[in-house]
Design a protein around this motif. Structure first.
Motif, short mmCIF file in Angstrom:
data_model
loop_
_atom_site.label_atom_id
_atom_site.label_comp_id
_atom_site.label_asym_id
_atom_site.label_seq_id
_atom_site.Cartn_x
_atom_site.Cartn_y
_atom_site.Cartn_z
N UNK A 185 0.83 -1.20 0.00
CA UNK A 185 0.00 0.00 0.00
C UNK A 185 0.87 1.26 0.00
N UNK A 186 2.00 1.20 0.68
CA UNK A 186 2.90 2.36 0.73
C UNK A 186 3.56 2.65 -0.62
N UNK A 187 3.51 1.69 -1.53
CA UNK A 187 4.08 1.87 -2.87
C UNK A 187 3.00 1.97 -3.94
N UNK A 188 1.82 2.42 -3.55
CA UNK A 188 0.69 2.46 -4.49
C UNK A 188 0.97 3.32 -5.71
N UNK A 189 1.86 4.30 -5.59
CA UNK A 189 2.16 5.18 -6.72
C UNK A 189 2.99 4.48 -7.79
N UNK A 190 3.65 3.38 -7.43
CA UNK A 190 4.56 2.72 -8.38
C UNK A 190 3.83 2.20 -9.62
N UNK A 191 2.73 1.42 -9.49
CA UNK A 191 2.03 0.97 -10.70
C UNK A 191 1.50 2.12 -11.53
N UNK A 192 1.08 3.21 -10.87
CA UNK A 192 0.59 4.36 -11.61
C UNK A 192 1.69 4.97 -12.47
N UNK A 193 2.86 5.12 -11.90
CA UNK A 193 3.98 5.70 -12.65
C UNK A 193 4.36 4.82 -13.83
N UNK A 207 -3.87 -1.73 -18.65
CA UNK A 207 -4.75 -2.27 -17.62
C UNK A 207 -3.90 -2.91 -16.54
N UNK A 208 -4.16 -2.55 -15.29
CA UNK A 208 -3.40 -3.09 -14.16
C UNK A 208 -4.38 -3.65 -13.14
N UNK A 209 -4.30 -4.95 -12.88
CA UNK A 209 -5.05 -5.59 -11.81
C UNK A 209 -4.11 -5.74 -10.63
N UNK A 210 -4.42 -5.07 -9.54
CA UNK A 210 -3.51 -4.96 -8.41
C UNK A 210 -4.10 -5.65 -7.17
N UNK A 211 -3.32 -6.51 -6.57
CA UNK A 211 -3.76 -7.28 -5.40
C UNK A 211 -4.22 -6.34 -4.29
N UNK A 212 -5.36 -6.68 -3.66
CA UNK A 212 -5.87 -5.92 -2.53
C UNK A 212 -5.97 -6.83 -1.32
N UNK A 224 -4.03 -2.57 -3.88
CA UNK A 224 -5.30 -2.46 -4.60
C UNK A 224 -5.22 -1.36 -5.63
N UNK A 225 -6.30 -0.61 -5.82
CA UNK A 225 -6.34 0.52 -6.76
C UNK A 225 -6.10 0.08 -8.20
N UNK A 226 -6.65 -1.08 -8.56
CA UNK A 226 -6.57 -1.53 -9.95
C UNK A 226 -7.15 -0.44 -10.86
N UNK A 227 -6.62 -0.35 -12.08
CA UNK A 227 -7.04 0.76 -12.93
C UNK A 227 -6.81 0.46 -14.40
N UNK A 228 -7.42 1.32 -15.24
CA UNK A 228 -7.24 1.29 -16.69
C UNK A 228 -6.87 2.70 -17.14
N UNK A 236 -8.99 6.22 -16.49
CA UNK A 236 -10.41 6.26 -16.85
C UNK A 236 -11.25 5.32 -16.00
N UNK A 237 -10.64 4.44 -15.27
CA UNK A 237 -11.38 3.56 -14.34
C UNK A 237 -10.45 3.21 -13.21
N UNK A 238 -10.96 3.26 -11.99
CA UNK A 238 -10.10 3.05 -10.82
C UNK A 238 -10.89 2.35 -9.72
N UNK A 239 -10.34 1.28 -9.18
CA UNK A 239 -10.89 0.62 -8.01
C UNK A 239 -10.35 1.29 -6.75
N UNK A 240 -10.96 0.93 -5.62
CA UNK A 240 -10.46 1.38 -4.34
C UNK A 240 -9.41 0.43 -3.80
N UNK A 241 -9.26 0.41 -2.49
CA UNK A 241 -8.20 -0.38 -1.88
C UNK A 241 -8.69 -1.71 -1.30
N UNK A 242 -10.00 -1.95 -1.31
CA UNK A 242 -10.53 -3.13 -0.66
C UNK A 242 -10.62 -4.32 -1.62
#
Length: 252
Positions: A185-193, A207-212, A224-228, A236-242
């Motif tokens: 969770x502390x590295x959540x910015x890494x997949x975004x970058x 598309x990134x499916x990220x383990x929550x 978490x925070x999977x996104x497209x 354009x699409x973002x999940x939360x952290x759960x």
């Protein structure tokens, strides 16, 4: 358990980009972060099946090692494993392709392609972390799947952080870079970058499916925070952290 959101992406791909195919129908794509029971493939396959049904998408992407959790001692999951039957059935009902994470014979960290017709290994992770390399072997090469005329480049976690991997995958011709990942969770910015760099650098959707939730390897709180992302690097699409969220987009 699986809230679903959807957006439409329009006009994001330039018509003169090599490989563009104007005759294609829109691709309905979802990223999922299901709850995961450590080492319980049967329970996790049922959770994946529920996500596929909730997504109502042609392609549903899952995180790294999603069928076992990030348990590096997990036994391999054979492609004919009967515990995967609920996921195969859900894909048959939905007309979907599920891209799920599992250890496979070899030993490899892999992405399984699951349809109503069965299961096959679609991709083996090329770039391993240090702990992973003590158990697993790297895959041989990047891979691309063709789905209804859309070419999906496949990646697993650290792959997406290696510029050469995206470049080599793009050289095969891709419209979407699809990565199953696990981050703290502390590295959540890494997949975004990483996603922004790949999207804008190669002019493709990402598309990134990220383990929550929590899993092995010390991941007591995964990002978490999977996104497209669009080829412009916009989310354009973002999940939360759960755990238990599915987000989707129609790529048009």
């Amino acid at each position: 358990m699986f809230p679903r959101y959807e957006v439409n992406l329009r006009g994001s791909q330039e018509a003169d980009r090599p490989g563009a195919r104007d005759e294609r129908a829109p691709l309905r794509l979802a990223v999922a972060q299901p709850p995961c029971v450590p080492l319980d493939v049967a329970a996790n396959a049922r959770a994946h099946a529920a996500a596929v049904r909730a997504a109502r998408a042609r392609v549903v992407l899952f995180p790294e090692l999603s069928l076992t959790g990030y348990e590096l001692e997990a036994p391999v999951v054979p492609v004919d494993d009967p515990r995967l039957a609920p996921l195969v059935e859900a894909c048959a009902e939905a007309g979907a392709l599920a891209l799920a994470g599992a250890p496979v014979a070899g030993d490899h960290i892999a992405m399984l392609a699951v349809t109503g017709e069965g299961v096959r290994v679609a991709y083996r992770k090329v770039w391993l972390g240090d702990a992973e390399a003590r158990r697993f072997r790297p895959g041989d090469a990047p891979a691309v799947l063709d789905v209804d005329g859309w070419r999906l480049g496949l990646a697993i976690c650290k792959d997406s952080g290696v510029a050469a991997h995206a470049a080599q995958t793009a050289a095969l011709g891709m419209d979407v870079y699809a990565a199953g990942v696990l981050e703290f969770a502390s590295d959540a910015a890494v997949p975004d970058q990483r996603a922004h760099r790949i999207a804008t650098g190669h002019r493709v959707w990402v598309a990134v499916a990220s383990f929550a939730g929590s899993t092995g390897g010390g991941y007591t709180e995964a990002a978490g925070r999977s996104a497209i992302w669009t080829p412009k690097g916009e989310v354009y699409a973002r999940a939360g952290t759960e755990p238990g969220e599915v987000v989707g987009a129609s790529l048009d």
